[in-house]
Design an enzyme around this catalytic site. Structure first.
Site, PDB file in Angstrom:
ATOM      1  N   ASP A 266       0.869  -1.174   0.000  1.00 49.45           N
ATOM      2  CA  ASP A 266       0.000   0.000   0.000  1.00 49.45           C
ATOM      3  C   ASP A 266       0.904   1.222   0.000  1.00 49.45           C
ATOM      4  O   ASP A 266       2.006   1.193   0.560  1.00 49.45           O
ATOM      5  CB  ASP A 266      -0.957   0.021   1.196  1.00 49.45           C
ATOM      6  CG  ASP A 266      -2.205   0.848   0.909  1.00 49.45           C
ATOM      7  OD1 ASP A 266      -3.241   0.263   0.554  1.00 49.45           O
ATOM      8  OD2 ASP A 266      -2.136   2.092   1.032  1.00 49.45           O
ATOM      9  N   CYS A 361     -14.858  -0.446  -5.920  1.00 45.63           N
ATOM     10  CA  CYS A 361     -16.205  -0.355  -5.323  1.00 45.63           C
ATOM     11  C   CYS A 361     -16.892   0.895  -5.871  1.00 45.63           C
ATOM     12  O   CYS A 361     -17.488   1.661  -5.133  1.00 45.63           O
ATOM     13  CB  CYS A 361     -16.146  -0.340  -3.798  1.00 45.63           C
ATOM     14  SG  CYS A 361     -15.211   1.019  -3.109  1.00 45.63           S
TER      15      CYS A 361
HETATM   16  C1  LIG Z   1      -9.923   0.376  -2.122  1.00 50.05           C
HETATM   17  S1  LIG Z   1      -8.669   0.598  -0.978  1.00 50.05           S
HETATM   18  C2  LIG Z   1      -8.120  -1.045  -0.746  1.00 50.05           C
HETATM   19  C3  LIG Z   1      -8.962  -1.903   0.163  1.00 50.05           C
HETATM   20  C4  LIG Z   1      -8.298  -3.225   0.474  1.00 50.05           C
HETATM   21  N1  LIG Z   1      -7.932  -3.962  -0.719  1.00 50.05           N
HETATM   22  C5  LIG Z   1      -9.143  -4.126   1.353  1.00 50.05           C
HETATM   23  O1  LIG Z   1      -9.716  -5.083   0.873  1.00 50.05           O
HETATM   24  O2  LIG Z   1      -9.188  -3.857   2.562  1.00 50.05           O
HETATM   25  C6  LIG Z   1      -7.405   1.274  -1.970  1.00 50.05           C
HETATM   26  C7  LIG Z   1      -6.031   1.368  -1.317  1.00 50.05           C
HETATM   27  O3  LIG Z   1      -5.100   1.726  -2.343  1.00 50.05           O
HETATM   28  C8  LIG Z   1      -4.069   2.478  -1.758  1.00 50.05           C
HETATM   29  N2  LIG Z   1      -3.360   3.137  -2.879  1.00 50.05           N
HETATM   30  C9  LIG Z   1      -3.760   4.194  -3.614  1.00 50.05           C
HETATM   31  N3  LIG Z   1      -2.871   4.444  -4.595  1.00 50.05           N
HETATM   32  C10 LIG Z   1      -1.898   3.519  -4.483  1.00 50.05           C
HETATM   33  C11 LIG Z   1      -0.687   3.257  -5.197  1.00 50.05           C
HETATM   34  N4  LIG Z   1      -0.328   4.004  -6.242  1.00 50.05           N
HETATM   35  N5  LIG Z   1       0.087   2.234  -4.780  1.00 50.05           N
HETATM   36  C12 LIG Z   1      -0.277   1.474  -3.710  1.00 50.05           C
HETATM   37  N6  LIG Z   1      -1.398   1.689  -2.999  1.00 50.05           N
HETATM   38  C13 LIG Z   1      -2.199   2.681  -3.381  1.00 50.05           C
HETATM   39  C14 LIG Z   1      -4.791   3.377  -0.794  1.00 50.05           C
HETATM   40  O4  LIG Z   1      -3.910   3.829   0.209  1.00 50.05           O
HETATM   41  C15 LIG Z   1      -5.884   2.428  -0.240  1.00 50.05           C
HETATM   42  O5  LIG Z   1      -5.451   1.838   0.948  1.00 50.05           O
END
Ligand SMILES: C[S@@+](CC[C@H](N)C(=O)[O-])C[C@H]1O[C@@H](n2cnc3c(N)ncnc32)[C@H](O)[C@@H]1O
Length: 430
Positions: A266, A361
């Protein structure tokens, strides 16, 4: 009127202002509010309910206030927010009229708005008398939905299904849990039911951490739709998986519980700490790494990659009504650009013959169907691997003509609904 009831309304007003004017998500505002710790859990719950109700029903509440205002002059933002909270209590939360009106007037006094006490008293008294009849005649779903969302959903899904979405968004979602094992046993212990897809569902409300099995790490909170992507890898035991946008870790937990060797990435260190804490409670394990998934280069390719990309989250409005007040079409366009880059890079991290699952989502096609169509049009070395109804407990209505999963909040209404999600499964060419 007790100190606690006044403190609860004061906190609700702070939170409402933070969401509507500073554009901060309600969960973050809630975590950062220093006064909330001093409240009893029941009062904290009521604070959240008051604010969530205003955010969910803002269109209806504002129309109601306009109709009951004695003078049509524009009202100061702070006064309007007091009226909104008062009206939400009177019309949607069954708060006794004297409690809702008196606390609203007292809060105005506390906030240096004594000049408006008469107006607040008059409007809320009128709302308490006429409000229920006025809202009965309103088109609740349409009024509470911002125009840009209404138009986008109607274009994508047509009017009847958009009606289904906006009606579902009026109601707080049930509490969905993923059990590490034995969902039927946990459903009995938790007074819930098991959905065809295996999620344990119970009515919302109360403290999650007080429920049986929480301390033992037997289950975690996860919407029924959010529980689908990880399941679509099939038998993942012993395989290497990169969970690219992993925090707070619901899908990592599923993959680890299924016996996969998971590396969870993340970009946010803070959110990754939450993932680690969640896995600890569940007694599950994954490698964790703070990195940008759009550029990360591992030493080896993975059997499976999950890209649960950052998105506008317009499919999760039942749980997070603040999304309607925070997001815009510009956000969707910007996020679609980030998703395009993340998806292109994710393809490069999968072994030939391996599986890539992309999900969001969001209800916006730009963040779902269009991302996959675009990826395939660029000649990426992947093909769709269509999802079949038996993988979703027979729920064929959740699958589109391309074999992708598209859930809408109005679906499964008889079971309590489902969040909006898009899931595509792709296989890397050999
Ligand atoms: C939809 S949430 C993920 C939920 C998680 N998969 C779960 O099931 O609990 C999206 C996540 O992507 C992370 N994120 C956003 N851009 C990113 C990037 N370029 N690289 C890695 N993580 C990223 C955010 O910090 C966030 O925690």
């Amino acid at each position: 009127m007790t100190d606690a009831s006044l403190a609860a309304r004061g906190a609700a007003l702070d939170l409402l202002e933070t969401v509507l004017r500073k554009k901060i998500p309600l969960d973050d505002a809630f975590d950062a509010h220093e006064g909330l710790d001093a409240l009893e859990p029941r009062d904290r719950g009521f604070v959240r309910l008051m604010v969530a109700t205003v955010l969910r029903r803002l269109g209806q509440i504002d129309a109601l206030i306009t109709e009951t205002l004695t003078k049509p002059d524009p009202i100061k933002a702070g006064v309007l927010d007091i009226l909104r909270l008062g009206a939400a209590q009177l019309v949607f939360l069954d708060t006794p009229a004297h409690a809702a009106v008196d606390t609203s007037v007292a809060i105005a006094e506390q906030r240096g708005l004594q000049h408006y006490k008469g107006l607040i008293n008059a409007v809320l008294r009128r709302v308490s008398r006429e409000g229920a009849d006025i809202v009965k005649k309103q088109d609740a779903g349409r009024l509470n939905t911002p125009d840009w969302l209404w138009l986008a959903w109607r274009t994508a899904y047509g009017t009847p299904r958009t009606r289904g979405i906006v009606e579902a968004n009026l109601v707080e979602a049930p509490l969905d849990l993923t059990a590490k094992s034995n969902p039927h046993e946990w459903a009995t212990k938790l007074d819930g039911t098991v959905l065809p897809t295996g999620t344990v569902r119970r009515a919302s409300g109360g403290q999650v951490s007080e429920l049986p099995g929480y301390d033992d790490g037997a289950w975690w909170v996860q919407d029924a739709a959010a529980a689908l992507p990880a399941k679509l890898f099939g038998d993942i035991a012993g395989k290497t998986v990169y969970d690219l946008c992993a925090a707070p870790g619901g899908k990592t937990a599923q993959l680890a519980a299924a016996g996969a060797k998971v590396t969870s990435l993340d970009r946010s260190e803070r959110r990754l700490r939450r993932l680690t804490a969640n896995l600890e409670r569940l007694n599950l394990w994954a490698d964790t790494l703070t990195a940008d998934a759009a550029t990360w280069k591992p030493d080896e390719l993975a059997d499976a990659v999950l890209l649960d990309a950052p998105c506008s989250a317009t499919g999760a409005i039942r749980r997070h009504p603040d999304i309607m007040r925070l997001k815009s079409q510009e956000d969707v366009t910007k996020l679609a650009g980030a998703q395009r880059r993340l998806l292109a890079h994710a393809v490069d991290l999968v072994k030939p013959g391996g599986t890539l699952i992309y999900c969001t989502c969001s209800l916006q096609p730009e963040e779902g169907e269009q991302r996959i169509a675009h990826l395939l049009s660029t000649g990426a070395q992947v093909d769709r691997s269509p999802v079949t109804p038996d993988e979703l407990g027979g729920l064929s209505e959740l699958i589109n003509e391309n074999g992708e999963v598209r859930t809408l909040p109005g679906q499964l209404a008889e079971l309590g609904g489902i969040d909006g999600f898009f899931i595509a499964r792709l296989v890397k060419r050999t």
